[in-house]
Design a protein around this motif. Structure first.
Motif, mmCIF file in Angstrom:
data_model
loop_
_atom_site.group_PDB
_atom_site.id
_atom_site.type_symbol
_atom_site.label_atom_id
_atom_site.label_comp_id
_atom_site.label_asym_id
_atom_site.label_seq_id
_atom_site.Cartn_x
_atom_site.Cartn_y
_atom_site.Cartn_z
ATOM 1 N N THR A 1 50.684 44.040 46.987
ATOM 2 C CA THR A 1 49.492 44.291 46.164
ATOM 3 C C THR A 1 49.243 45.796 46.022
ATOM 4 N N LEU A 2 49.259 46.518 47.148
ATOM 5 C CA LEU A 2 48.967 47.962 47.085
ATOM 6 C C LEU A 2 49.952 48.674 46.162
ATOM 7 N N ASP A 3 51.226 48.348 46.311
ATOM 8 C CA ASP A 3 52.234 49.056 45.524
ATOM 9 C C ASP A 3 52.071 48.816 44.029
ATOM 10 N N LYS A 4 51.729 47.606 43.661
ATOM 11 C CA LYS A 4 51.544 47.309 42.230
ATOM 12 C C LYS A 4 50.280 47.979 41.695
ATOM 13 N N LEU A 5 49.221 47.961 42.484
ATOM 14 C CA LEU A 5 47.971 48.579 42.013
ATOM 15 C C LEU A 5 48.136 50.083 41.829
ATOM 16 N N ALA A 6 48.943 50.691 42.714
ATOM 17 C CA ALA A 6 49.087 52.152 42.673
ATOM 18 C C ALA A 6 49.931 52.621 41.487
ATOM 19 N N HIS A 7 50.786 51.748 40.992
ATOM 20 C CA HIS A 7 51.769 52.186 40.001
ATOM 21 C C HIS A 7 51.129 52.647 38.697
ATOM 22 N N LYS A 8 51.628 53.761 38.178
ATOM 23 C CA LYS A 8 50.974 54.328 36.983
ATOM 24 C C LYS A 8 51.115 53.439 35.744
ATOM 25 N N ARG A 9 52.147 52.588 35.739
ATOM 26 C CA ARG A 9 52.324 51.719 34.559
ATOM 27 C C ARG A 9 51.307 50.572 34.522
ATOM 28 N N ASN A 10 50.688 50.279 35.657
ATOM 29 C CA ASN A 10 49.713 49.180 35.680
ATOM 30 C C ASN A 10 48.307 49.738 35.504
ATOM 31 N N SER A 11 47.646 49.364 34.422
ATOM 32 C CA SER A 11 46.258 49.829 34.309
ATOM 33 C C SER A 11 45.349 48.617 34.381
ATOM 34 N N LEU A 12 44.944 48.326 35.588
ATOM 35 C CA LEU A 12 43.983 47.251 35.814
ATOM 36 C C LEU A 12 43.140 47.637 37.013
ATOM 37 N N TYR A 13 41.987 47.007 37.140
ATOM 38 C CA TYR A 13 41.002 47.479 38.114
ATOM 39 C C TYR A 13 40.562 46.377 39.069
ATOM 40 N N ILE A 14 40.219 46.804 40.283
ATOM 41 C CA ILE A 14 39.575 45.888 41.226
ATOM 42 C C ILE A 14 38.127 45.748 40.762
ATOM 43 N N ILE A 15 37.666 44.512 40.566
ATOM 44 C CA ILE A 15 36.281 44.325 40.112
ATOM 45 C C ILE A 15 35.438 43.595 41.165
ATOM 46 N N SER A 16 36.093 43.055 42.194
ATOM 47 C CA SER A 16 35.325 42.379 43.244
ATOM 48 C C SER A 16 36.228 42.146 44.449
ATOM 49 N N GLU A 17 35.621 41.851 45.587
ATOM 50 C CA GLU A 17 36.415 41.492 46.765
ATOM 51 C C GLU A 17 35.879 40.201 47.362
ATOM 52 N N ILE A 18 36.768 39.455 47.974
ATOM 53 C CA ILE A 18 36.398 38.132 48.507
ATOM 54 C C ILE A 18 37.071 38.000 49.873
ATOM 55 N N ASP A 19 36.272 37.803 50.932
ATOM 56 C CA ASP A 19 36.842 37.614 52.271
ATOM 57 C C ASP A 19 36.993 36.124 52.557
ATOM 58 N N ILE A 20 38.148 35.745 53.059
ATOM 59 C CA ILE A 20 38.398 34.341 53.403
ATOM 60 C C ILE A 20 38.813 34.257 54.859
ATOM 61 N N SER A 21 38.178 33.356 55.596
ATOM 62 C CA SER A 21 38.562 33.127 56.979
ATOM 63 C C SER A 21 39.841 32.278 56.970
ATOM 64 N N VAL A 22 40.885 32.826 57.577
ATOM 65 C CA VAL A 22 42.209 32.189 57.482
ATOM 66 C C VAL A 22 42.510 31.458 58.787
ATOM 67 N N LYS A 23 42.560 30.133 58.722
ATOM 68 C CA LYS A 23 42.819 29.336 59.929
ATOM 69 C C LYS A 23 44.148 28.603 59.735
ATOM 70 N N HIS A 24 45.188 29.176 60.356
ATOM 71 C CA HIS A 24 46.521 28.598 60.174
ATOM 72 C C HIS A 24 46.730 27.373 61.067
ATOM 73 N N GLN A 25 47.399 26.368 60.493
ATOM 74 C CA GLN A 25 47.741 25.142 61.223
ATOM 75 C C GLN A 25 49.254 24.956 61.152
ATOM 76 N N LEU A 26 49.817 24.338 62.190
ATOM 77 C CA LEU A 26 51.236 23.980 62.117
ATOM 78 C C LEU A 26 51.312 22.571 61.544
ATOM 79 N N LEU A 27 51.977 22.431 60.399
ATOM 80 C CA LEU A 27 51.936 21.184 59.631
ATOM 81 C C LEU A 27 53.331 20.583 59.473
#
Ligand SMILES: O=C(O)C(=O)C[C@]1(C(=O)O)C=C[C@@H](O)C=C1
Length: 282
Positions: free
Chosen positions: A68-94
């Motif tokens: 994600t960071l590398d794509k956002l930083a690239h000069k050819r990509n002109s798009l913006y972060i407009i919001s952030e969303i935190d998700i609690s990540v609970k991994h299960q072995l399935l």
């Protein structure tokens, strides 16, 4: 352009949970489009295929998501972060309903999820072969489709329900409070008036200039602008050259001192790109 939102799919990813949370917060309905990779999501927004995209940005255990960071930083990509969303990540072995922990020989998941469960895998399944999937839900789908009871996936409860797998071991991440921060992206900047907004930008220092980073940080320190994140990534051009990602609390639309600091930073750096101004949200 229709209002569609692309995300890292298939259905059942943590990224999908971030999409749901984001739409709930907006109080909006939108068509959600699952894609195969973070790169595809960013590309699809950058080329106007979809109006919005949601991708993972950083995790409490593993740190930044470099794709994600590398794509956002690239000069050819002109798009913006407009919001952030935190998700609690609970991994299960399935695994398949008939599977047994003692018979698991292969583990499949997304690389970030595997890293977040590194100690668990070392302790409980040290000899298992590791297979990579494009997302956790893709891994769960793979276990379902391949029908091998010796293969287990790391994924969410939601993915287990969706694809009919059973939970072999609960909550296997190495740290309890595992949170991934996702960001919503758009071609259009979010224009907000809040002084407590986050402003995110990326820059590189002028070549071979002693104290270059110190000078840039000085523009923030001078006006008591609070920096909440600094992260470096290789420039990918020359060994030892880095670009820096910075988040500050402040908003150049409504604060002259922030606007001035950003102008100074741009002037004193080789490369500068505004990544977005958005509200801090949990
Ligand atoms: O594979 C998923 O379910 C995702 O949403 C991706 C992703 C990531 O890339 O960080 C999101 C949350 C977890 O940190 C693990 C994987």
């Amino acid at each position: 352009m229709s209002e569609q939102i692309a995300y890292l799919g298939p259905k059942g990813t943590y990224c999908g949970q971030a999409v749901e949370k984001y739409l709930r917060r907006l109080g909006k309905k939108m068509e959600t489009v699952p894609l195969n990779t973070i790169t595809e999501v960013i590309h699809s927004v950058n080329t106007h295929k979809y109006k919005y995209g949601i991708v993972p940005l950083e995790n409490t255990i593993e740190g930044s998501v470099s794709a994600t960071l590398d794509k956002l930083a690239h000069k050819r990509n002109s798009l913006y972060i407009i919001s952030e969303i935190d998700i609690s990540v609970k991994h299960q072995l399935l695994a398949l309903p008939q599977a047994r922990l003692g018979e698991i020989k292969e583990i499949i998941s997304h690389t970030q999820a595997l890293e977040q469960c590194r100690d668990f895998l070392f302790r409980k399944l040290p000899n298992a072969k590791i297979l990579l999937a494009k997302s956790t839900a893709q891994a769960v789908l793979n276990v379902k489709e391949k029908k091998q009871p010796g293969r287990a996936a790391i994924g969410s409860r939601e993915a287990a329900r969706k694809y009919g797998l059973k939970i072999l071991v609960r909550d296997i991440a190495d740290y309890k409070d595992n949170v991934t921060r996702f960001v919503a992206l758009s071609k259009e900047k979010a224009i907000i008036q809040d002084k407590d907004a986050i402003t995110a930008f990326v820059f590189s220092c002028k070549k071979d200039k002693p104290g270059g980073l110190y000078e840039i940080l000085g523009f923030l320190a001078k006006d008591k602008i609070n920096m909440t994140k600094i992260e470096s990534r290789p420039s990918k051009v020359v060994m030892g050259d880095y670009i820096f990602f910075i988040d500050i609390v402040g908003n150049h639309y409504v604060q002259a001192k922030v606007a001035q600091a950003l102008r100074n930073i741009e002037k004193h750096s080789d490369y500068f790109k505004l990544l977005g101004v958005y509200q801090r949200k949990k």
